[in-house]
Structure formats: C-alpha cells, structure tokens
Design a protein around this motif. Structure first.
Motif, PDB file in Angstrom:
ATOM      1  N   LEU A 133      -7.213  -3.868  -2.473  1.00 20.16           N
ATOM      2  CA  LEU A 133      -8.008  -4.130  -3.676  1.00 20.16           C
ATOM      3  C   LEU A 133      -8.677  -5.493  -3.580  1.00 20.16           C
ATOM      4  O   LEU A 133      -8.274  -6.337  -2.789  1.00 20.16           O
ATOM      5  N   GLY A 134      -9.693  -5.705  -4.411  1.00 16.86           N
ATOM      6  CA  GLY A 134     -10.366  -7.001  -4.458  1.00 16.86           C
ATOM      7  C   GLY A 134      -9.526  -8.015  -5.231  1.00 16.86           C
ATOM      8  O   GLY A 134      -8.421  -7.697  -5.695  1.00 16.86           O
ATOM      9  N   PRO A 135     -10.035  -9.250  -5.387  1.00 15.09           N
ATOM     10  CA  PRO A 135      -9.260 -10.317  -6.041  1.00 15.09           C
ATOM     11  C   PRO A 135      -9.079 -10.073  -7.539  1.00 15.09           C
ATOM     12  O   PRO A 135      -9.806  -9.281  -8.141  1.00 15.09           O
ATOM     13  N   ALA A 136      -8.112 -10.813  -8.115  1.00 12.96           N
ATOM     14  CA  ALA A 136      -7.810 -10.658  -9.546  1.00 12.96           C
ATOM     15  C   ALA A 136      -9.015 -11.020 -10.415  1.00 12.96           C
ATOM     16  O   ALA A 136      -9.155 -10.532 -11.538  1.00 12.96           O
ATOM     17  N   SER A 137      -9.917 -11.866  -9.888  1.00 15.90           N
ATOM     18  CA  SER A 137     -11.100 -12.237 -10.684  1.00 15.90           C
ATOM     19  C   SER A 137     -12.078 -11.068 -10.814  1.00 15.90           C
ATOM     20  O   SER A 137     -13.002 -11.114 -11.608  1.00 15.90           O
ATOM     21  N   LYS A 138     -11.888 -10.028 -10.039  1.00 16.21           N
ATOM     22  CA  LYS A 138     -12.762  -8.843 -10.128  1.00 16.21           C
ATOM     23  C   LYS A 138     -12.020  -7.765 -10.915  1.00 16.21           C
ATOM     24  O   LYS A 138     -11.168  -7.049 -10.366  1.00 16.21           O
ATOM     25  N   SER A 139     -12.354  -7.675 -12.214  1.00 21.81           N
ATOM     26  CA  SER A 139     -11.575  -6.800 -13.097  1.00 21.81           C
ATOM     27  C   SER A 139     -11.755  -5.328 -12.772  1.00 21.81           C
ATOM     28  O   SER A 139     -11.003  -4.487 -13.255  1.00 21.81           O
ATOM     29  N   ARG A 140     -12.711  -4.987 -11.960  1.00 17.56           N
ATOM     30  CA  ARG A 140     -12.879  -3.592 -11.555  1.00 17.56           C
ATOM     31  C   ARG A 140     -11.558  -3.005 -11.022  1.00 17.56           C
ATOM     32  O   ARG A 140     -11.282  -1.822 -11.179  1.00 17.56           O
ATOM     33  N   TRP A 141     -10.754  -3.888 -10.408  1.00 16.43           N
ATOM     34  CA  TRP A 141      -9.562  -3.365  -9.724  1.00 16.43           C
ATOM     35  C   TRP A 141      -8.345  -3.213 -10.620  1.00 16.43           C
ATOM     36  O   TRP A 141      -7.293  -2.771 -10.172  1.00 16.43           O
ATOM     37  N   ILE A 142      -8.474  -3.563 -11.908  1.00 15.73           N
ATOM     38  CA  ILE A 142      -7.285  -3.480 -12.769  1.00 15.73           C
ATOM     39  C   ILE A 142      -6.849  -2.031 -12.981  1.00 15.73           C
ATOM     40  O   ILE A 142      -5.660  -1.736 -13.140  1.00 15.73           O
ATOM     41  N   TYR A 143      -7.800  -1.123 -12.936  1.00 16.74           N
ATOM     42  CA  TYR A 143      -7.460   0.306 -13.078  1.00 16.74           C
ATOM     43  C   TYR A 143      -6.619   0.761 -11.885  1.00 16.74           C
ATOM     44  O   TYR A 143      -5.544   1.340 -12.045  1.00 16.74           O
ATOM     45  N   ALA A 144      -7.109   0.457 -10.681  1.00 15.69           N
ATOM     46  CA  ALA A 144      -6.388   0.850  -9.466  1.00 15.69           C
ATOM     47  C   ALA A 144      -5.008   0.187  -9.430  1.00 15.69           C
ATOM     48  O   ALA A 144      -4.007   0.830  -9.083  1.00 15.69           O
ATOM     49  N   ALA A 145      -4.964  -1.104  -9.822  1.00 15.84           N
ATOM     50  CA  ALA A 145      -3.675  -1.820  -9.794  1.00 15.84           C
ATOM     51  C   ALA A 145      -2.689  -1.164 -10.764  1.00 15.84           C
ATOM     52  O   ALA A 145      -1.508  -0.969 -10.432  1.00 15.84           O
ATOM     53  N   SER A 146      -3.169  -0.787 -11.954  1.00 11.13           N
ATOM     54  CA  SER A 146      -2.293  -0.127 -12.940  1.00 11.13           C
ATOM     55  C   SER A 146      -1.792   1.198 -12.394  1.00 11.13           C
ATOM     56  O   SER A 146      -0.620   1.554 -12.544  1.00 11.13           O
ATOM     57  N   LYS A 147      -2.683   1.936 -11.764  1.00 14.98           N
ATOM     58  CA  LYS A 147      -2.328   3.259 -11.241  1.00 14.98           C
ATOM     59  C   LYS A 147      -1.334   3.158 -10.073  1.00 14.98           C
ATOM     60  O   LYS A 147      -0.415   3.958  -9.974  1.00 14.98           O
ATOM     61  N   ILE A 148      -1.532   2.169  -9.196  1.00 17.08           N
ATOM     62  CA  ILE A 148      -0.591   2.022  -8.069  1.00 17.08           C
ATOM     63  C   ILE A 148       0.809   1.698  -8.588  1.00 17.08           C
ATOM     64  O   ILE A 148       1.809   2.239  -8.117  1.00 17.08           O
ATOM     65  N   LEU A 149       0.867   0.784  -9.565  1.00 17.34           N
ATOM     66  CA  LEU A 149       2.178   0.427 -10.142  1.00 17.34           C
ATOM     67  C   LEU A 149       2.890   1.675 -10.638  1.00 17.34           C
ATOM     68  O   LEU A 149       4.083   1.864 -10.386  1.00 17.34           O
ATOM     69  N   LEU A 150       2.144   2.519 -11.351  1.00 21.59           N
ATOM     70  CA  LEU A 150       2.773   3.725 -11.896  1.00 21.59           C
ATOM     71  C   LEU A 150       3.167   4.703 -10.801  1.00 21.59           C
ATOM     72  O   LEU A 150       4.221   5.333 -10.883  1.00 21.59           O
ATOM     73  N   ASP A 151       2.328   4.833  -9.783  1.00 18.52           N
ATOM     74  CA  ASP A 151       2.688   5.713  -8.662  1.00 18.52           C
ATOM     75  C   ASP A 151       4.031   5.260  -8.081  1.00 18.52           C
ATOM     76  O   ASP A 151       4.921   6.067  -7.807  1.00 18.52           O
ATOM     77  N   GLN A 152       4.178   3.936  -7.915  1.00 18.03           N
ATOM     78  CA  GLN A 152       5.415   3.413  -7.347  1.00 18.03           C
ATOM     79  C   GLN A 152       6.591   3.641  -8.292  1.00 18.03           C
ATOM     80  O   GLN A 152       7.693   4.000  -7.868  1.00 18.03           O
ATOM     81  N   TYR A 153       6.348   3.454  -9.580  1.00 13.68           N
ATOM     82  CA  TYR A 153       7.391   3.657 -10.585  1.00 13.68           C
ATOM     83  C   TYR A 153       7.868   5.114 -10.565  1.00 13.68           C
ATOM     84  O   TYR A 153       9.070   5.391 -10.589  1.00 13.68           O
ATOM     85  N   ILE A 154       6.928   6.040 -10.510  1.00 15.19           N
ATOM     86  CA  ILE A 154       7.281   7.473 -10.511  1.00 15.19           C
ATOM     87  C   ILE A 154       8.125   7.796  -9.271  1.00 15.19           C
ATOM     88  O   ILE A 154       9.176   8.432  -9.363  1.00 15.19           O
ATOM     89  N   LEU A 155       7.680   7.328  -8.120  1.00 16.71           N
ATOM     90  CA  LEU A 155       8.413   7.644  -6.889  1.00 16.71           C
ATOM     91  C   LEU A 155       9.801   6.990  -6.906  1.00 16.71           C
ATOM     92  O   LEU A 155      10.793   7.599  -6.507  1.00 16.71           O
ATOM     93  N   ALA A 156       9.864   5.754  -7.415  1.00 18.70           N
ATOM     94  CA  ALA A 156      11.155   5.050  -7.436  1.00 18.70           C
ATOM     95  C   ALA A 156      12.129   5.695  -8.419  1.00 18.70           C
ATOM     96  O   ALA A 156      13.339   5.591  -8.257  1.00 18.70           O
ATOM     97  N   SER A 157      11.593   6.376  -9.456  1.00 21.89           N
ATOM     98  CA  SER A 157      12.469   6.935 -10.493  1.00 21.89           C
ATOM     99  C   SER A 157      12.900   8.359 -10.188  1.00 21.89           C
ATOM    100  O   SER A 157      13.579   8.988 -11.005  1.00 21.89           O
ATOM    101  N   ASN A 158      12.434   8.883  -9.056  1.00 17.81           N
ATOM    102  CA  ASN A 158      12.870  10.242  -8.675  1.00 17.81           C
ATOM    103  C   ASN A 158      12.550  11.291  -9.727  1.00 17.81           C
ATOM    104  O   ASN A 158      13.385  12.120 -10.084  1.00 17.81           O
ATOM    105  N   ILE A 159      11.342  11.246 -10.244  1.00 18.55           N
ATOM    106  CA  ILE A 159      10.930  12.161 -11.321  1.00 18.55           C
ATOM    107  C   ILE A 159      10.450  13.478 -10.696  1.00 18.55           C
ATOM    108  O   ILE A 159       9.897  13.474  -9.597  1.00 18.55           O
TER     109      ILE A 159
END
Ligand code: UGA
Length: 333
Positions: A133-159
């Motif tokens: 992803l691009g730097p934090a100053s480029k807000s375009r990436w906040i969507y992707a960052a939010s989605k990656i976090l959730l992908d990791q959360y789902i996989l870690a929680s064995n859902i």
C-alpha cells in the motif's frame, strides 16, 4: 436455503439476491437503502436497518444457512474524502458484523477487495502475494488497510467463512449516475467508479474524464459471471471455508484508455451518437491530494479454479457491450 445478505441493496448484493431467489432460496436482505432492490418485483424480506447486529434477532431456532457480508462503500473517491468514515464502516462496523455471525455460528461469505494488493504490480496477484500500500498520507489506502486487517482477523479467529476478493465486477446498476440520479448525488458528494462515470458522460453527451496516464489496467468481470462463481463457492463450501479466493476474469484485462474507447464504441453502435473526445486529468485533481492509483491488477484465479472448478466465461467486449446496453435501455428515452 435460507440466505441473509447484509448490504443486499448494493451492486454485488442485489445481483446475489436475484440469483438466489431464482434458485428458489429464501432471501432476506439488510440494508439502509432500497435503490436497486426497490426496482424489481422479485419478493424478498427487506429489513431496513443501519444496525447490522439485527442478526441477533434470528436467535438460535431460525438461523440462516448462509450470510453474505457485502457491507462497504467501494469507491476510491469516498476513501479520499472520508477516510475516518471509511475506517468506521469497513473496519469497525464490519468487525461487529463478523463477531455477531461468528457467535451465532453461521457460515459467512465476506467480501474483501482486490484493492488490498495495492499500488505496485510485478506478477499476477495470488492470495499469498504481498500487499504493497501507499503511505499513510495517502488516504486512498485506508479502505485496503481496513480490509486487510479484517481478513487477518477472520483467519486468526477460525471463523466458518470464505473471503472473496472481487476484481472489478461490472454490469447493470454498478453505481449511481451523477447527472441522472440527482437524488442520490445530492447525498453523495463524491464520484462513482470509472464505468459509471463513463456511462454518465455517454448518456449526457459529455467528454469522459480519464485519469493520467490512462495506461493503468483493470480486469473487468461481468456481474452475472461473477455471481455464478460466488454460487460455486457455496456449492463447494467444505473446500472454500477458511480460504481467501480471488474472483474475476483474468482474460479481461484492459487499460482505462481502452475501456473509454470500447464503451464509446458500444455507445456509437447502439445509438449512432459519436462520443466526445475524452479529457485527461491528474488523479489528485479529480479525487483530492490523498489519491494514488493502482497501476495494474492482473491476478491468478488458479485457486478458485482448483477449489470450485469455476472459471469466468464472458469476454471483455461482451461485458462492456452488455453494461452499456443495459444503461442505455434504462436511462435514455
Ligand atoms: C475500485 C475499488 O476501490 C475497489 O475496492 C474495488 O475492488 C474495485 O473498484 C472494483 O470495482 O472491484 P478501482 O478499480 O481503482 O477500485 O476504481 P475506479 O474508480 O473504477 O478506478 C479505475 C481507474 O479509472 C483508476 O485508474 C482511476 O484513476 C480511473 N478513473 C476513474 C478515470 O480515469 N476516470 C474517472 O472518471 C474515474
């Protein structure tokens, strides 16, 4: 099957709803809008609600067999303009949804995004590729960052969940058309995704706006094809649960320049009206200073083929022709 679609009035959700109703399934959608689902006569339950924890209401005796989570605003212009709201919806609200469904032990299909693969490209993205992803100053990436976090959360929680990464699904009702859906535009001071911007220009006889350089690439997948792919995941649930899957048409890669040309050509063939020459702008001028582009999104669908046997069938020309034709039929006299 009893199906619940959270965000069922959105583009993907509303097409999934139709497909499941036509299969004879019982469908309930939960959404704050009914722009799309209000337009046809297919019957289903509609729970208007902003509180997606409405899932609690099912209790243990009347649980759905499957929940789709399509709750998101998937437009880069929104991420740049409203990074805080993007994080709230795409991480906080979505985490609550996932926790609720997990607690009820209901199989879940959660929509991640192809956007997670980020801004640079070196080889076709697999589900194991790095995400740059691009730097934090480029807000375009906040969507992707939010989605990656959730992908990791789902996989870690064995859902009991399959995570889908859609690659530029298009077709009827993708997004609103700013000069036509004035009521929606009044609520949305941001621009839709590029196929909808181009359709709006064609219908209004305005020049299309292309973000420089125009050689950035996407793989466009016709929505009916994509829905078939998603339903093949449901049919192969034991293999797909616990997995991330890229879903899209790897043969339909095109540049944005070429997309403008092909959509203009479809329009010319349908109406006899010559499209206006496009104008070129810089991304930051169109979207704001938090914008950066993804240069290319070519991916591998090998895992999807291996687990479900599904492969996209509808070629680029047909995808674009059908998208333009459906809009022309609905929005011009
Ligand atoms: C968007 C979303 O951010 C993703 O989450 C989503 O997965 C993806 O669409 C999708 O539909 O699957 P993107 O393809 O970058 O990602 O979104 P668009 O707004 O459609 O932009 C595509 C390209 O067209 C970009 O290079 C953009 O700069 C350009 N563009 C956009 C134009 O040239 N003219 C416009 O008027 C608007």
């Amino acid at each position: 099957m009893k199906i619940v679609i959270l965000g069922g009035d959105g583009f993907i959700g509303s097409h999934l709803r139709k497909a499941h109703l036509l299969c004879g399934d019982e469908v309930t959608i939960v959404d704050i809008n009914n722009y799309r689902t209000g337009k046809d006569l297919l019957e289903c339950d509609l729970a208007h609600n902003t509180n997606y924890t409405i899932m609690d209401l099912w209790g243990s005796s009347n649980k759905p067999d499957l929940v789709y989570n399509c709750v998101a605003v998937a437009t880069p212009s929104y991420y740049v303009k409203y990074p805080g709201k993007t994080f709230d919806l795409d991480f906080t609200v979505n985490k609550d949804i996932i926790d609720t469904i997990h607690a009820l032990n209901i199989p879940l299909i959660h929509f991640s995004t192809s956007e997670v693969y980020g801004k640079t490209w070196s080889e076709p993205y697999t589900e194991e590729s790095d995400c740059v992803l691009g730097p934090a100053s480029k807000s375009r990436w906040i969507y992707a960052a939010s989605k990656i976090l959730l992908d990791q959360y789902i996989l870690a929680s064995n859902i009991d969940c399959c995570i889908i990464r859609p690659f530029n699904f298009i077709g009827h009702d993708l997004d609103w058309l700013p000069d036509i859906h004035k009521d929606i535009s009044a609520e949305r001071p941001w621009i839709p995704r590029v196929p909808s911007c181009f359709l709006n220009s064609l219908i209004m006889s305005k020049p299309m706006t292309i973000v420089r350089p125009g050689s950035q690439k996407r793989c466009y997948t016709y929505i009916d094809d994509a829905v078939e792919g998603i339903i093949s995941i449901v049919k192969n649930w034991s293999k797909c649960s616990g997995e991330i899957l890229n879903v899209g048409n790897t043969n339909n890669e095109t540049t944005i320049d070429q997309l403008a040309y092909l959509m203009g050509n479809s329009w010319l063939e349908l109406t006899g009206e010559e499209p206006k020459s496009p104008i070129y702008v810089d991304g930051v001028d169109l979207y704001g200073k938090g914008y950066e582009d993804s240069e290319r999104r070519l991916f591998s669908d090998a895992k999807m083929r291996r687990l479900t046997g599904w492969e996209a069938q509808i070629d680029l020309h047909t995808t674009i022709d059908m998208t333009v034709k459906e809009a022309q039929k609905e929005y011009t006299l």
